[in-house]
Design an enzyme around this catalytic site. Structure first.
Site, PDB file in Angstrom:
ATOM      1  N   SER A 102       0.826  -1.197   0.000  1.00  0.00           N
ATOM      2  CA  SER A 102       0.000   0.000   0.000  1.00  0.00           C
ATOM      3  C   SER A 102       0.871   1.263   0.000  1.00  0.00           C
ATOM      4  CB  SER A 102      -0.958  -0.043   1.186  1.00  0.00           C
ATOM      5  OG  SER A 102      -1.957   0.930   1.084  1.00  0.00           O
ATOM      6  N   ASP A 224     -10.227  -4.282  -5.622  1.00  0.00           N
ATOM      7  CA  ASP A 224      -9.626  -3.591  -4.488  1.00  0.00           C
ATOM      8  C   ASP A 224     -10.253  -2.206  -4.389  1.00  0.00           C
ATOM      9  OD1 ASP A 224      -8.034  -2.263  -2.651  1.00  0.00           O
ATOM     10  OD2 ASP A 224      -6.129  -2.884  -3.517  1.00  0.00           O
ATOM     11  N   HIS A 252      -7.547  -5.365  -0.262  1.00  0.00           N
ATOM     12  CA  HIS A 252      -6.341  -4.558  -0.325  1.00  0.00           C
ATOM     13  C   HIS A 252      -5.128  -5.218   0.328  1.00  0.00           C
ATOM     14  CE1 HIS A 252      -4.261  -0.826  -1.035  1.00  0.00           C
ATOM     15  NE2 HIS A 252      -4.029  -0.616   0.258  1.00  0.00           N
TER      16      HIS A 252
END
Length: 274
Positions: A102, A224, A252
């Site tokens: 991320s 996602d 995610h």
């Protein structure tokens, strides 16, 4: 402060763990917002036999030294990137592979820009250089959405965590995954989490991607809500020579929800670097 003492302070500050094959190339595993190094526990066994693996916690997360937190430093991704550089210096890492989940994917890009000799390749797991939609760019959220998200987080962090964790994780048929992410969020100091959240969701690292000149794997999920496939495509286009792999995964956090597919993609990329 002498070098050895400084290095010990940094290793303690970020709760650094070094494991795996000491003769292998170093792989650094960097967690995302609201998480800690434990989130890589399903990836570590897939790497440990062949690679030296470094794990750490950002300040304010996991077992890090919370007294080292500085709102001024961590109000930008550059502050987190400086921590990464200092960890690499403390361990004298050279040409490491930085695996960032991320927002950590962008932190890794900034760290490599600061100290290019330390990081020689990137694996970006569900990366996003900007979460807010812009002209010609689909980040997944409108500006009002992010304002509302941050206001909710700042007003009631525990309530926000309980509501958002299942949405971020996806996989509604496996509620234990969302529960784990919620517990990870809730274990993070709320005041420090607020700073990290604002830094994350208001960041814009799109221009930084253009400077990446090392081998890069971009791993996106088929579904996602945080980093939709348009984001993965953007990151892939922005980094010359990068490889884009779409995992048959939802949510995610594919290293938790689809570890076999995630680990296979990472191992194949690492093998090709030799």
């Amino acid at each position: 402060m002498d070098i050895a003492r400084r290095n010990n302070v940094i290793v303690t500050r970020n709760n650094v763990t070094v494991t795996g094959n000491p003769q292998g190339r170093t792989v650094v595993l960097a967690h995302g917002f609201g998480c800690d190094q434990n989130m890589w526990r399903l990836t570590l066994p897939a790497l440990a036999d062949d690679y030296r693996v470094v794990l750490f916690d950002y300040v304010g997360s996991g077992g890090s030294d919370a007294t080292a937190f500085s709102e001024d430093r961590y109000a930008s991704l550059a502050g987190y990137a400086q921590d990464v550089v200092e960890v690499c210096e403390a361990l004298d890492l050279r040409d490491a592979v930085f695996v960032g989940h991320s927002v950590s994917a962008m932190i890794g890009v900034l760290a490599a820009d600061m100290a290019p000799e330390r990081i020689g390749a990137h694996v970006m797991v569900a990366p996003s250089p900007r979460y807010i939609d812009d002209e010609g760019y689909h980040g997944g959220f409108g500006a009002d959405d992010i304002d509302e998200l941050l206001a909710s987080l700042e007003a009631n962090y525990l309530g926000w965590s309980a509501a958002m964790a299942p949405l971020i994780m996806g996989n509604a048929d496996r509620p234990e995954l969302g529960e784990e992410l919620k517990n990870s969020f809730c274990a993070t100091d709320p005041d420090m989490a607020r700073v990290f959240a604002r830094t994350t969701f208001l960041s814009d690292s799109r221009d930084d991607l253009k400077r990446v000149r090392v081998p890069t794997l971009v791993l996106e999920c088929a579904e996602d809500v945080v980093a939709p496939r348009a984001v993965g495509a953007f990151v892939h286009r922005a980094i010359p020579g990068s490889t884009l792999v779409t995992l048959d995964a939802t949510g995610h956090c594919p290293h938790l929800s689809a570890p076999e597919a995630t680990n296979q993609a990472i191992r194949e990329f690492l093998a090709a670097l030799r």
